[in-house]
Every structure is written in structure tokens, then in C-alpha cells.
Design an enzyme around this catalytic site. Structure first.
Site, PDB file in Angstrom:
ATOM      1  N   LYS A  54       0.994  -1.189   0.077  1.00 28.70           N
ATOM      2  CA  LYS A  54       0.074  -0.139   0.034  1.00 28.70           C
ATOM      3  C   LYS A  54       0.970   1.124   0.129  1.00 28.70           C
ATOM      4  CE  LYS A  54      -3.794  -2.430   1.998  1.00 28.70           C
ATOM      5  NZ  LYS A  54      -4.659  -2.984   3.192  1.00 28.70           N
ATOM      6  N   GLN A  98      -4.859  -1.941   9.361  1.00 33.84           N
ATOM      7  CA  GLN A  98      -4.834  -3.349   8.808  1.00 33.84           C
ATOM      8  C   GLN A  98      -5.420  -4.342   9.759  1.00 33.84           C
ATOM      9  OE1 GLN A  98      -3.297  -3.955   5.455  1.00 33.84           O
ATOM     10  NE2 GLN A  98      -4.260  -5.881   6.009  1.00 33.84           N
ATOM     11  N   ASP A 121     -11.275   2.473   3.464  1.00 30.71           N
ATOM     12  CA  ASP A 121     -11.752   1.229   3.724  1.00 30.71           C
ATOM     13  C   ASP A 121     -13.397   1.011   3.473  1.00 30.71           C
ATOM     14  OD1 ASP A 121      -9.737  -0.996   3.479  1.00 30.71           O
ATOM     15  OD2 ASP A 121      -9.506  -0.869   5.563  1.00 30.71           O
TER      16      ASP A 121
END
Ligand code: NAP
Length: 286
Positions: A54, A98, A121
Site C-alpha cells: 500500500k 490493517q 476502507d
């Protein structure tokens, strides 16, 4: 019939290229670099690879990236305090924590602490709720990436029978909402589904998001169907495979995503899209 492969890698590169140009244009207009903060708690090797990828993707498109690598012993309070700090940092447009988190941390509480306009997200109940009422803002990355792939290949959802196998918060459920928004006729399957082969067999579009290698048998696929395999499973020989029995399915389907190189690359590309979208929201608010 041998299916046409849906090349997610190629589409994701196209998206990244478009984002890079938009970031450069922003700079010529004197606008800020979009910023993405990624938090990793603990030393799970797979998560570390995702976070590294990422960061690399951010740098390639010209985003500012902020990495926070915290030890597994980090308390929930410390993590929430970092999230709040990032919520208040104007250089940060998107915050990604994460998953999975260590067991002593309540993941849902962390997700709900992220400001909805920085929730790139798309997991915050605010963003999921907006998707549910057909007013999407920041949309969960993997299901949105699947919709982008279908669009790129000119595959219409309207009126089609869509079967989604898996009902997780991050893939199956938001995928169903995405398909419904395009007016597909949606069926969601899970471990209590009575006749999975029949549900798969009547689908024009199948999305597999289970996490079990080859659990969707190729012979269940209707001739000419579209097969989207979200599953990423590592076999004992180290190779990656999806949830669908690819070799048999590809002889029946019209389109199919390979694993790797199908849905996977779209998730990061969509995360970048969402971060740019969040930056644009913040431009307007400034
Ligand atoms: P998850 O939270 O474990 O959910 C799995 C779902 O599959 C559950 O709803 C479960 O049903 C259902 N299921 C399990 N066994 C089944 C069976 N035999 N028949 C029917 N349904 C069954 O998984 P997830 O997080 O959604 O991830 C699914 C897969 O996608 C994993 O391989 C993951 O690595 C992959 N993934 C890929 C990406 C990407 O970027 N490509 C992103 C996210 C996830 P119940 O609800 O009844 O338990």
C-alpha cells in the site's frame, strides 16, 4: 466455451495511471497531495506485505503516505488515541487500520473511531449504511473493485441473477449491496445455504468470497456465466489459488478472473481511488 480472462492487473494499472495524472493536476492547481495513513499492529507477515504494498502504491501515484507500525502489545487505548490524532491531522485524508488486529483489541470499536470521511476502507457503519440506502460515499474497496472490473469489461448487472458466496462485512455483504444498486437479482450464500450447487448454477454472475480453495466446483457454473473469484488461498506448495475450481470453470464461463491477477490488484487501486475521493471531500470542506 473457453472464458475470457478478466485482467485485474491491467485494469488496476490503468486506474493508478489515471490517479497519478489527477494528483499532478491537483498540484498545478495548488492543491495538497492526498495523504493516506496506514496502521499495522503486530508482526503478521502477510499483513506486513499488504502494508508495504500500500505504501509503494501511494508513492507511485504521488500520495503522501504515513506508516504507523506498532508492536502487538499496543493497547486498545493507545491505538484509539493514534486514530484520533490522525482524524485531526489535516494532511491525512484516509486512515486504514490493517486487519486482523490482535485479539485484545476490539476491531469494530477501532473502525467506528475512524472519521467516516477518512474511512477509505469503507468499513464504518456510516459508509456501509450509505451504500445500503443507495447514497454511497466511501465504498468498501474489494466489492467496489469488482464493480469496476465488470464495468471495464462491459458486463451489465441489471436484471442478471447474481449469486454471492460469502457474507462477510468486508466482501460478501457490501458486494450484495453493490450488485443490488445496479439492479441485479441477488442471492447471498453462506454455510447454512441448503443447496449451494443449485444457487451457483442459476447465476449469471457468481462472486466467490469464501476463503476455501476450489470449494466452488467448475461443474456448478452455468454455461456462459461470469465468474468473479475474490478468494485468495495459499496451497501447501506455496502457490495461490481462488475459491473456484478454475480449470473446469473456465471451460464453462464466458468471463473469469484468475487468482492471482484478478480481483486482488483491484483492491489497492480502489483504496487509492477512495483516498483521492476523500481528499476531494476535504478540499470542499476546507
Ligand atoms: P470470511 O470473513 O471468513 O467469510 C467467509 C464467508 O464464506 C462466510 O460468510 C462463510 O459463511 C462463507 N462460507 C465458508 N464456508 C462456506 C461453504 N462451505 N459454503 C458456503 N459459504 C461458506 O472471509 P472474507 O474476509 O470475506 O474473505 C473471503 C476470501 O476472500 C478469503 O480468501 C480472503 O483472503 C479473500 N479476500 C480477498 C480480497 C482481495 O483483495 N482479493 C480482499 C478481501 C478478502 P458463514 O457466514 O455462514 O460463516
Amino acid at each position: 466455451m473457453t472464458a475470457q480472462l478478466i485482467n485485474g492487473k491491467e485494469v488496476s494499472l490503468k486506474i493508478q495511471d489515471r490517479i497519478r495524472k489527477q494528483v499532478a493536476e491537483r498540484q498545478t492547481k495548488g492543491l495538497r497531495q492526498p495523504g493516506l495513513a496506514v496502521i499495522l499492529v503486530g508482526d503478521d507477515p502477510a499483513s506486513a506485505v499488504y502494508v508495504r504494498n500500500k505504501n509503494i502504491a501511494c508513492e507511485k501515484v504521488g500520495f503522501a503516505s504515513f506508516s504507523h507500525i506498532l508492536p502487538a502489545s499496543t493497547s486498545e487505548e493507545e491505538l484509539l488515541s493514534l486514530v484520533n490524532e490522525l482524524n485531526n491531522n489535516p494532511a491525512v485524508d484516509g486512515i486504514l487500520v490493517q486487519l486482523p488486529l490482535p485479539k485484545h483489541i476490539n476491531g469494530q470499536k477501532v473502525i467506528e473511531t475512524i472519521r467516516p470521511d477518512k474511512d477509505v476502507d469503507g468499513f464504518h457503519p456510516y459508509n456501509v449504511g450509505r451504500l445500503a440506502v443507495k447514497m454511497p460515499l466511501l465504498r468498501p474497496c474489494t466489492p467496489k473493485g469488482v464493480m469496476t472490473l465488470l464495468e471495464e469489461y462491459g458486463i451489465e448487472v441489471k436484471g442478471k441473477n447474481v449469486t454471492i458466496v460469502g457474507q462477510s462485512n468486508i466482501v460478501g455483504r457490501p458486494q450484495a449491496l453493490e450488485m443490488l444498486m445496479q439492479r441485479g437479482t441477488v442471492t447471498i450464500c453462506h454455510t447454512a445455504t441448503r443447496d449451494l450447487p443449485a444457487e451457483v448454477n442459476r447465476a449469471d454472475i457468481i462472486v466467490a468470497a469464501v476463503g476455501r480453495p476450489n470449494c466452488i466446483k467448475g461443474e456448478w457454473i452455468k454455461e456462459g456465466a461470469v465468474v468473479i473469484d475474490v478468494g485468495i488461498n495459499r496451497l501447501e506448495n506455496g502457490k495461490l489459488c481462488g475459491d473456484v475450481e478454475f480449470d473446469v470453470a473456465k471451460e464453462r464461463a464466458a468471463y473469469i478472473t484468475p487468482v492471482p491477477g484478478g480481483v486482488g490488484p483491484m483492491t489497492i487501486a480502489t483504496l487509492l481511488e477512495n483516498t483521492l475521493q476523500a481528499a476531494q471531500l476535504h478540499d470542499k470542506a476546507a
